[in-house]
Scaffold this active site. Structure first.
Site, short mmCIF file in Angstrom:
data_model
loop_
_atom_site.label_atom_id
_atom_site.label_comp_id
_atom_site.label_asym_id
_atom_site.label_seq_id
_atom_site.Cartn_x
_atom_site.Cartn_y
_atom_site.Cartn_z
N ARG A 120 69.88 24.07 38.94
CA ARG A 120 70.40 25.50 38.70
C ARG A 120 71.31 25.50 37.46
NH1 ARG A 120 70.69 26.35 44.93
NH2 ARG A 120 68.91 27.66 44.81
N PHE A 122 68.01 17.82 39.38
CA PHE A 122 68.24 16.90 38.46
C PHE A 122 69.25 16.01 38.42
CE2 PHE A 122 67.05 14.93 33.93
CZ PHE A 122 65.94 14.08 34.53
N GLY A 123 69.74 15.58 39.72
CA GLY A 123 70.99 14.68 40.02
C GLY A 123 70.74 13.37 39.85
N ARG A 124 71.30 12.43 40.36
CA ARG A 124 71.03 10.89 40.44
C ARG A 124 69.85 10.30 41.03
NH1 ARG A 124 75.55 12.26 43.26
NH2 ARG A 124 77.50 11.71 42.11
N ILE A 125 69.35 11.17 41.98
CA ILE A 125 68.25 10.76 42.59
C ILE A 125 67.02 11.03 41.98
CG2 ILE A 125 66.85 10.59 44.72
CD1 ILE A 125 69.29 10.81 46.36
N GLY A 166 63.97 7.36 52.95
CA GLY A 166 64.48 7.05 51.85
C GLY A 166 65.62 5.87 51.55
N HIS A 187 61.79 9.35 57.52
CA HIS A 187 63.03 9.42 56.87
C HIS A 187 63.52 7.84 56.24
CE1 HIS A 187 66.89 12.06 56.21
NE2 HIS A 187 66.91 11.11 55.20
N GLU A 228 64.11 17.09 62.39
CA GLU A 228 63.61 16.14 62.62
C GLU A 228 64.52 15.40 63.63
OE1 GLU A 228 63.94 14.41 58.32
OE2 GLU A 228 65.57 13.27 59.34
N ALA A 255 64.13 15.07 50.12
CA ALA A 255 65.33 15.64 49.91
C ALA A 255 65.83 16.05 51.40
CB ALA A 255 65.44 16.70 49.11
N ARG A 256 65.42 17.10 51.83
CA ARG A 256 65.90 17.67 53.21
C ARG A 256 64.64 18.40 53.91
NH1 ARG A 256 68.90 13.98 53.76
NH2 ARG A 256 71.04 13.97 54.17
C1 DGY Z 1 71.27 10.69 52.98
O1 DGY Z 1 72.05 9.76 52.70
O2 DGY Z 1 71.45 11.84 52.81
C2 DGY Z 1 69.89 10.22 53.34
O3 DGY Z 1 69.18 11.27 54.01
C3 DGY Z 1 70.14 9.08 54.55
O4 DGY Z 1 70.10 8.20 53.85
#
Ligand code: DGY
Length: 324
Positions: A181, A158-161, A292, A290, A272, A242-243
């Site tokens: 966490r 629950f951070g900024r994004i 985002g 990717h 990726e 996220a990743r």
């Molecule tokens: C980031 O900023 O980590 C993104 O995955 C790429 O924009």
């Protein structure tokens, strides 16, 4: 003398131009992903190396480098995630590392919502049907999806994004559950009318849509595994902006094939641009490359944020977004 700076990939033209006004800049004209050998040589040649997510700054890139032969003082990462940079090598070589938080939160959250809607309402499948000429017209039983409005939006991280995504989900009348966490301040939870649960399994059980917003890296590799997927509702969806490594994609493929969950929307992939080929065969997963942060406003803001950080560093001040 201006500091010597290398930019590892092409950036928006305005940002490259601003950088050139201030620094002695080497650009990557061909936009090729740089090799480990190129990184190693860059670390010995430039005062600043401006990396991004595609740069494998793994321990090999720092191998053989010491305080005597490294020239770089700062790695200014274009992007918020920095799990592609080996932090212990950076510390050993006294390197400052910065990232670009905030400026991409809104656009990344938009993509999470896009994936949720596309996966639930079968947007990818529908578009493929229309383009292939196979659509035979409206009928009551055609391409039935899942209702998004009013569901439970589970946020892992629950951070900024994560918060931006939750804000958008609230616009769909969804209730918000969070796993994080550290303890989220109660006033923040109240602002989202959110409940913080004690484990990922608990979040998985509650969520209709489980949206991932934690960092990548070793600590979070395969947080979403067969066990977590088995806890989800068979009507549930995984959304990953996220990743890639946060999800065990082999377990995800099994879960998607066997009806353990209903679907998934993925913008990021382990290794990726390679993608687990089984994902490409499944209709109940939406796959994006990717995207985002991929809007011109955001990509420019990311570049200017890197410049702010290296400006501060070379002026002898604390860079605002120092992570190492
Ligand atoms: C980031 O900023 O980590 C993104 O995955 C790429 O924009």
């Amino acid at each position: 003398m201006k500091p010597k700076v290398i930019v590892t990939r092409r950036w928006p033209a305005e940002v490259e131009a601003r950088l050139q006004e201030k620094y002695d800049v080497t650009l990557n004209a061909s936009d090729h992903p740089m090799s480990v050998a190129e990184f190693k040589s860059a670390l010995q040649t430039y005062d600043a190396v401006l990396t991004t997510v595609t740069d494998g700054m793994t321990p090999d890139a720092f191998e053989g480098l010491s305080l005597e032969n490294v020239r770089t003082k700062i790695i200014g990462n274009y992007g918020v995630g920095f799990s592609h940079i080996d932090v212990s090598s950076a510390k050993r070589l006294n390197l400052t590392v910065t990232n670009t938080p905030d400026v991409l939160s809104e656009c990344t959250a938009d993509i999470a919502i896009l994936l949720m809607l596309m996966a639930a309402r079968r947007g990818g499948e529908g578009e493929r049907e229309v383009r292939s000429g196979n659509w035979t017209g409206w009928r009551p039983t055609h391409m039935i999806g899942s209702k998004v409005s009013g569901g439970v939006f589970g946020v892992l991280g629950f951070g900024r994004i994560g918060r931006e995504a939750a804000q958008r989900a609230m616009g769909f009348g969804m209730s918000i559950k969070v796993f994080n966490r550290s303890k989220v301040p109660s006033e923040v939870l109240q602002a989202f009318n959110a409940e913080q649960v004690g484990s990922i399994n608990e979040l998985a059980e509650a969520a209709d849509f489980l949206s991932l917003h934690c960092p990548g890296g070793a600590e979070n590799t395969h947080l979403i595994n067969a066990e977590v997927l088995a806890r989800m509702k068979p009507t549930g969806y995984i959304i990953n902006t996220a990743r890639g490594e946060v999800v065990d994609d082999v377990a995800l493929v099994e879960a998607l094939k066997n009806g353990v969950i209903a679907g998934a929307g993925l913008d990021v992939f382990q290794g990726e641009p390679a993608i687990n080929p089984d994902l490409l065969t499944l209709d109940n997963v939406v796959l994006l490359p990717h995207l985002g942060s991929a809007t011109s406003a955001t990509r420019e803001a990311m570049g200017f944020r890197v410049i702010e950080n290296i400006d501060a560093f070379f002026n002898g001040s604390e860079p605002p977004d120092r992570v190492v």
